[in-house]
Design an enzyme around this catalytic site. Structure first.
Site, PDB file in Angstrom:
ATOM      1  N   LYS A 128       0.835  -1.204   0.000  1.00  0.00           N
ATOM      2  CA  LYS A 128       0.000   0.000   0.000  1.00  0.00           C
ATOM      3  C   LYS A 128       0.868   1.250   0.000  1.00  0.00           C
ATOM      4  O   LYS A 128       0.520   2.266  -0.612  1.00  0.00           O
ATOM      5  CB  LYS A 128      -0.940  -0.008   1.202  1.00  0.00           C
ATOM      6  CG  LYS A 128      -1.960  -1.149   1.206  1.00  0.00           C
ATOM      7  CD  LYS A 128      -2.881  -1.042   2.404  1.00  0.00           C
ATOM      8  CE  LYS A 128      -3.803  -2.241   2.510  1.00  0.00           C
ATOM      9  NZ  LYS A 128      -3.080  -3.476   2.897  1.00  0.00           N
TER      10      LYS A 128
ATOM     11  N   ASP B  46       5.756   2.181  16.948  1.00  0.00           N
ATOM     12  CA  ASP B  46       4.330   1.981  17.141  1.00  0.00           C
ATOM     13  C   ASP B  46       3.625   3.296  16.829  1.00  0.00           C
ATOM     14  O   ASP B  46       3.939   4.336  17.428  1.00  0.00           O
ATOM     15  CB  ASP B  46       4.070   1.555  18.591  1.00  0.00           C
ATOM     16  CG  ASP B  46       2.606   1.246  18.867  1.00  0.00           C
ATOM     17  OD1 ASP B  46       1.738   1.636  18.056  1.00  0.00           O
ATOM     18  OD2 ASP B  46       2.334   0.633  19.917  1.00  0.00           O
TER      19      ASP B  46
ATOM     20  N   CYS C 232      -8.715  -6.359   6.723  1.00  0.00           N
ATOM     21  CA  CYS C 232      -8.970  -7.574   5.949  1.00  0.00           C
ATOM     22  C   CYS C 232      -9.808  -8.530   6.808  1.00  0.00           C
ATOM     23  O   CYS C 232      -9.544  -9.728   6.883  1.00  0.00           O
ATOM     24  CB  CYS C 232      -7.676  -8.229   5.481  1.00  0.00           C
ATOM     25  SG  CYS C 232      -6.475  -8.541   6.790  1.00  0.00           S
TER      26      CYS C 232
END
Length: 447
Positions: A223, A268, A340
């Site tokens: 992506k 993170d 997903c």
């Protein structure tokens, strides 16, 4: 054609799917069929029988529909039926199995969903263009069938045929068993092997060239490379992932794809400070957080167990936190949230909860109006989201929501991103009867 030039039933257009299934399954069972042919000594007994045709005949005789095709070769194969069945029985005894499919190696056992999802190929416009890639595959013996007009056309693909996708302008579609991992275009980064549903988030985010963009949970990087192509390598991408090995692999992928202007960080995303001046110009965020993965098509023999209610609750809690965090970047104008996952708890419920927390600050955009599958009716406006699935869209299972910041007195939000406006779909963004814009070719050509 059969003997005397008569048209074989498999040459009729209505039998294209049956032919594709027969060829695909013959290829899947190729190693088993070779052992059967050797054990039954069929090719030694019938020296004029071509080996590849023998595999198709034996597959259809023993595993398929009982020889619905074959012309004059049908009788020849049937003469050896008893010997072939005996050899198949011996193979099962040797392998201590009772089903034909158990003779396959684990990596050859494909779920029904996986067998119908095509091989999608995204053209990397940082290095080449669609026309040049199509020409390259033609030179390799592939047949280009033009732009698809329906999902049914994608289902009917077989052999060395391919189409341009009906929704995404830089996506080519090949039969599901097509393996391009050793193809020069893939190894050189000119094409990216990426499922169609996975292409939707960057496409729908659609940042214009020069934008500053965050890819919040970026690895493995497909992506991110798509975002860079949409930006034409003009602007800035900040890509985050907490796993050092995944960051290293992503760096390799992005380098191969020719991506520049991308800062990778092993960090993170929840620890990134939205008030840091470095991110003061970030107007677009792509957020594809960790999820249950329940929409991913399994190509192996083992299906993962459905996540427990506790697991879904924990995932949804994390997803709400990270979506809230993403919306707190002060210059943010547009965000795509995707998973997903098939579960409402990770999709519509997360979006609804976060929108309620932010009040009138953000709103859902009706993403890709021509897309056939919409969000579940969990709340008013959920149909603005979109879903994807193997059965309905011939993709992995996916969920996408597009959020935009509300501005007092602003016009209604655009239903398509900049990328889609530059490549309008039929009936979208074009005047009636207007000719489509011609695509400019890149100077770099595929040799």
């Amino acid at each position: 054609r059969g003997p005397g030039g008569a048209r074989s039933p498999l040459n009729a257009p209505q039998h294209v799917r049956q032919l594709y299934a027969l060829v695909s399954e013959t290829l899947r069972y190729a190693s088993v069929l070779e052992k059967l042919l050797d054990g039954a000594a069929l090719l030694q007994a019938e020296k004029k029988l071509p080996p590849q045709l023998a595999k198709v005949l034996v597959y259809d005789l023993l595993f398929g529909k009982g020889l619905k095709c074959g012309g004059r070769w049908k009788a020849l194969a049937r003469r050896h039926r008893a010997r072939l069945e005996a050899e198949l029985a011996r193979m099962k005894v040797r392998h201590k199995v009772s089903r034909n499919e158990d003779l396959l190696a684990p990596e050859q056992v494909v779920s029904p969903a996986a067998s119908q999802v095509p091989r999608y190929v995204r053209v990397n416009t940082l290095k080449t263009c669609v026309d040049d890639v199509i020409d390259f595959f033609k030179r390799q013996g592939y047949t280009y069938l033009g732009k698809a007009t329906s999902v049914e056309e994608l289902k009917a693909l077989f052999g060395k045929k391919f189409l341009l996708d009906l929704h995404l302008p830089e996506l080519l579609v090949f039969p599901s068993q097509t393996d391009l991992h050793d193809n020069l275009l893939y190894t050189s980064g000119h094409i990216i092997l990426q499922d169609k549903a996975s292409c939707l988030p960057a496409f729908l985010l659609g940042p214009v060239a020069g934008s500053h963009v965050i890819d919040a949970c970026a690895a493995p990087g497909n992506k991110t490379s798509h975002l860079a192509a949409i930006l034409k390598n003009k602007g800035q991408i900040f890509a985050f992932d907490v796993d050092p090995k995944r960051v290293a692999a992503m760096n390799t992928l992005l380098t191969r794809a020719g991506v520049t202007g991308c800062q990778l960080a092993q960090q993170d995303f929840l620890t990134v400070d939205p008030r840091d001046p470095k991110y003061s110009r970030v107007t677009h965020i792509l957020l594809d957080p960790s999820c249950s993965g329940s929409g991913m098509v399994t190509r192996g023999p083992v299906q993962e167990a459905a996540p427990s209610a506790e697991r879904l609750q924990a995932l949804a809690g994390f997803q709400r936190r990270v979506l809230n965090h993403a919306l707190s970047f002060p210059a943010l104008r547009r965000l795509v949230y995707s998973t997903c996952s098939l579960h409402q708890e990770e999709n519509e419920d997360v979006v609804q909860a976060v929108l309620q927390e932010w009040g009138s600050a953000f709103r859902l955009v009706t993403a890709f109006p021509s897309w056939p599958c919409r969000g579940l009716g969990a709340f008013s406006g959920a149909e603005s989201c979109l879903r994807a699935s193997p059965a309905e869209t011939l993709t992995h299972g996916f969920f996408v929501a597009v959020l935009e910041r509300c501005r007092e007195g602003a016009a209604a939000p655009s239903s398509l991103p900049a990328a889609a406006k530059e490549n309008p779909q039929p009936g979208e963004g074009t005047e009636p009867g207007a000719a489509p814009k011609k695509r400019k070719k890149k100077k770099q050509r595929v040799k």
